[in-house]
Design a protein around this motif. Structure first.
Motif, PDB file in Angstrom:
ATOM      1  N   ALA A  81       0.195  38.775 -33.593  1.00 19.04           N
ATOM      2  CA  ALA A  81       0.354  38.952 -32.054  1.00 19.04           C
ATOM      3  C   ALA A  81       0.577  37.504 -31.382  1.00 19.04           C
ATOM      4  O   ALA A  81       1.313  37.369 -30.451  1.00 19.04           O
ATOM      5  CB  ALA A  81      -0.948  39.591 -31.635  1.00 19.04           C
ATOM      6  N   ARG A  82       0.014  36.612 -31.929  1.00 18.35           N
ATOM      7  CA  ARG A  82       0.136  35.341 -31.366  1.00 18.35           C
ATOM      8  C   ARG A  82       1.723  34.884 -31.594  1.00 18.35           C
ATOM      9  O   ARG A  82       2.176  34.045 -30.453  1.00 18.35           O
ATOM     10  CB  ARG A  82      -0.768  34.189 -31.832  1.00 18.35           C
ATOM     11  CG  ARG A  82      -2.337  34.341 -31.519  1.00 18.35           C
ATOM     12  CD  ARG A  82      -3.116  33.239 -31.671  1.00 18.35           C
ATOM     13  NE  ARG A  82      -3.085  32.936 -33.149  1.00 18.35           N
ATOM     14  CZ  ARG A  82      -4.033  33.541 -34.032  1.00 18.35           C
ATOM     15  NH1 ARG A  82      -4.831  34.378 -33.512  1.00 18.35           N
ATOM     16  NH2 ARG A  82      -4.074  33.048 -35.295  1.00 18.35           N
ATOM     17  N   GLY A  83       2.116  35.262 -32.693  1.00 16.84           N
ATOM     18  CA  GLY A  83       3.538  34.593 -33.078  1.00 16.84           C
ATOM     19  C   GLY A  83       4.590  35.241 -32.110  1.00 16.84           C
ATOM     20  O   GLY A  83       5.408  34.717 -31.841  1.00 16.84           O
ATOM     21  N   LEU A  84       4.374  36.504 -31.713  1.00 15.26           N
ATOM     22  CA  LEU A  84       5.264  37.336 -30.966  1.00 15.26           C
ATOM     23  C   LEU A  84       5.209  36.594 -29.567  1.00 15.26           C
ATOM     24  O   LEU A  84       6.447  36.548 -29.006  1.00 15.26           O
ATOM     25  CB  LEU A  84       4.766  38.686 -30.574  1.00 15.26           C
ATOM     26  CG  LEU A  84       5.665  39.518 -29.285  1.00 15.26           C
ATOM     27  CD1 LEU A  84       7.217  39.500 -29.896  1.00 15.26           C
ATOM     28  CD2 LEU A  84       5.037  41.025 -29.566  1.00 15.26           C
ATOM     29  N   VAL A  85       4.228  36.131 -28.881  1.00 18.06           N
ATOM     30  CA  VAL A  85       4.075  35.457 -27.634  1.00 18.06           C
ATOM     31  C   VAL A  85       5.130  34.200 -28.010  1.00 18.06           C
ATOM     32  O   VAL A  85       5.803  33.865 -26.923  1.00 18.06           O
ATOM     33  CB  VAL A  85       2.768  35.163 -27.116  1.00 18.06           C
ATOM     34  CG1 VAL A  85       2.803  34.161 -25.800  1.00 18.06           C
ATOM     35  CG2 VAL A  85       1.947  36.577 -26.833  1.00 18.06           C
ATOM     36  N   GLU A  86       4.855  33.521 -28.855  1.00 15.22           N
ATOM     37  CA  GLU A  86       5.467  32.091 -29.099  1.00 15.22           C
ATOM     38  C   GLU A  86       6.931  32.475 -29.280  1.00 15.22           C
ATOM     39  O   GLU A  86       7.703  31.548 -28.707  1.00 15.22           O
ATOM     40  CB  GLU A  86       5.036  31.522 -30.302  1.00 15.22           C
ATOM     41  CG  GLU A  86       3.332  30.838 -30.272  1.00 15.22           C
ATOM     42  CD  GLU A  86       2.795  30.834 -31.640  1.00 15.22           C
ATOM     43  OE1 GLU A  86       3.464  30.607 -32.597  1.00 15.22           O
ATOM     44  OE2 GLU A  86       1.406  30.532 -31.466  1.00 15.22           O
ATOM     45  N   LEU A  87       7.285  33.367 -30.080  1.00 16.89           N
ATOM     46  CA  LEU A  87       8.755  33.630 -30.112  1.00 16.89           C
ATOM     47  C   LEU A  87       9.439  34.138 -28.854  1.00 16.89           C
ATOM     48  O   LEU A  87      10.594  33.573 -28.465  1.00 16.89           O
ATOM     49  CB  LEU A  87       9.112  34.986 -31.088  1.00 16.89           C
ATOM     50  CG  LEU A  87      10.483  35.092 -31.627  1.00 16.89           C
ATOM     51  CD1 LEU A  87      11.206  33.906 -31.987  1.00 16.89           C
ATOM     52  CD2 LEU A  87      10.721  36.148 -32.174  1.00 16.89           C
ATOM     53  N   ALA A  88       8.595  34.659 -28.034  1.00 12.44           N
ATOM     54  CA  ALA A  88       9.301  35.172 -26.686  1.00 12.44           C
ATOM     55  C   ALA A  88       9.211  34.029 -25.885  1.00 12.44           C
ATOM     56  O   ALA A  88      10.496  33.893 -25.166  1.00 12.44           O
ATOM     57  CB  ALA A  88       8.089  36.228 -25.903  1.00 12.44           C
ATOM     58  N   GLN A  89       8.606  33.042 -25.827  1.00 14.97           N
ATOM     59  CA  GLN A  89       8.823  31.694 -25.131  1.00 14.97           C
ATOM     60  C   GLN A  89       9.963  31.008 -25.637  1.00 14.97           C
ATOM     61  O   GLN A  89      10.845  30.434 -24.806  1.00 14.97           O
ATOM     62  CB  GLN A  89       7.510  30.878 -25.249  1.00 14.97           C
ATOM     63  CG  GLN A  89       6.245  31.460 -24.649  1.00 14.97           C
ATOM     64  CD  GLN A  89       4.969  30.545 -24.710  1.00 14.97           C
ATOM     65  OE1 GLN A  89       4.480  30.375 -25.724  1.00 14.97           O
ATOM     66  NE2 GLN A  89       4.525  29.900 -23.732  1.00 14.97           N
ATOM     67  N   LEU A  90      10.296  30.830 -26.832  1.00 17.83           N
ATOM     68  CA  LEU A  90      11.361  30.350 -27.565  1.00 17.83           C
ATOM     69  C   LEU A  90      12.693  30.975 -27.216  1.00 17.83           C
ATOM     70  O   LEU A  90      13.623  30.288 -26.880  1.00 17.83           O
ATOM     71  CB  LEU A  90      11.353  30.158 -29.054  1.00 17.83           C
ATOM     72  CG  LEU A  90      10.177  29.510 -29.784  1.00 17.83           C
ATOM     73  CD1 LEU A  90      10.271  29.750 -31.045  1.00 17.83           C
ATOM     74  CD2 LEU A  90      10.357  27.933 -29.503  1.00 17.83           C
ATOM     75  N   CYS A  91      12.552  32.410 -26.988  1.00 18.88           N
ATOM     76  CA  CYS A  91      13.690  32.999 -26.659  1.00 18.88           C
ATOM     77  C   CYS A  91      13.901  32.598 -24.976  1.00 18.88           C
ATOM     78  O   CYS A  91      15.334  32.373 -24.767  1.00 18.88           O
ATOM     79  CB  CYS A  91      13.503  34.536 -26.630  1.00 18.88           C
ATOM     80  SG  CYS A  91      13.679  35.215 -28.232  1.00 18.88           S
ATOM     81  N   PHE A  92      13.095  32.887 -24.287  1.00 23.57           N
ATOM     82  CA  PHE A  92      13.358  32.518 -23.068  1.00 23.57           C
ATOM     83  C   PHE A  92      13.922  30.928 -22.563  1.00 23.57           C
ATOM     84  O   PHE A  92      14.533  30.822 -21.687  1.00 23.57           O
ATOM     85  CB  PHE A  92      12.294  33.144 -22.091  1.00 23.57           C
ATOM     86  CG  PHE A  92      11.873  34.571 -22.198  1.00 23.57           C
ATOM     87  CD1 PHE A  92      12.819  35.295 -22.445  1.00 23.57           C
ATOM     88  CD2 PHE A  92      10.552  34.710 -22.379  1.00 23.57           C
ATOM     89  CE1 PHE A  92      12.453  36.835 -22.738  1.00 23.57           C
ATOM     90  CE2 PHE A  92       9.885  35.957 -22.643  1.00 23.57           C
ATOM     91  CZ  PHE A  92      11.149  37.034 -22.686  1.00 23.57           C
TER      92      PHE A  92
END
Length: 241
Positions: A39-50
């Motif tokens: 779950a933490r990884g998903l939030v981190e990936l979202a930040q990288l995407c944006f």
């Protein structure tokens, strides 16, 4: 980092977050700790995407088939979904990120459903960043529910058989919530090389990247590797170059 070309960034990235349980087992941890790391990884990936101008991130969080997992693990996942959605509400609002949840939500716990509806409503106004979370999602279900909706419209007389085309079907799919219904790039982690009933219609011309890295370990370097691979491909969409 310098190898990436901003003008060739995908608009919509989808991820199949595989490997949480194996990651936990390798470290002697409980399965729930693996899912929490995921779950933490998903939030981190979202930040990288944006940060790179990628507008939409879709995550296959829980498939319809996942109901067959041990009861304790399913309950843990439902608890984590609710916990993290509530925990990240200030972050989503501060960063102006829209959240949508797609899938057959009729079987999920009522408290989680209330949380989902609340966060969807409170972030609906945001338009430049979008996270789509697929819970109890099945690509086959998505297509069949779209067909049923079209049949109901036909029975009601609002459309004719001749009106049914690909555009109409796409508008009835669950991904109608996003400006970019079809992902440009789909990433699956943990070394598995299949899409497991995710985005069957939407991925007709999606580029695939399969990473051997377990999802909780999938970091920025791994994501950049996927983006570089994507940007090196010749996307012809079935046409000749």
């Amino acid at each position: 980092m310098g190898l990436l070309r901003p003008e060739l960034m995908p608009r919509h990235v989808a991820v199949i977050m595989d490997g949480n349980r194996r990651w936990a087992v390798q470290r002697g941890l409980a399965t729930g700790q693996g899912h929490e790391a995921g779950a933490r990884g998903l939030v981190e990936l979202a930040q990288l995407c944006f940060k790179r101008g990628i507008h939409t991130l879709s995550a296959f969080a829980f498939s319809t088939e996942n109901w067959g997992r041990p009861h304790g693990e399913v309950n843990c996942l439902m608890f984590l979904f609710e916990k993290y959605l509530k925990l990240k509400i200030p972050f989503f609002q501060r960063e102006r990120i829209r959240i949508s949840v797609i899938g057959d939500v009729t079987k999920i716990p009522e408290s989680l459903l209330r949380t989902i509806r609340g966060i969807e409503e409170s972030t609906r106004i945001y338009s430049t960043k979008h996270i789509i979370i697929a819970i109890d999602y099945s690509g086959r279900y998505d297509i069949s529910q779209a067909c049923k909706r079209i049949v109901r419209k036909a029975k009601g007389g609002s459309i004719q058989m001749e009106d049914v085309d690909e555009d109409m079907i796409e508008k009835e799919l669950l991904t109608k919530c996003t400006e970019f219904p079809n992902p440009d790039l789909l990433i699956r982690t943990s070394g598995e090389q299949r899409i497991s009933n995710f985005y069957l219609w939407q991925s007709a011309y999606t580029e695939f990247f399969f990473s051997p890295v377990l999802w909780p370990d999938f970091g920025e370097d791994d994501f950049v590797e996927a983006l570089i691979s994507y940007q090196q491909r010749d996307r012809r969409f079935g046409q000749r170059a």
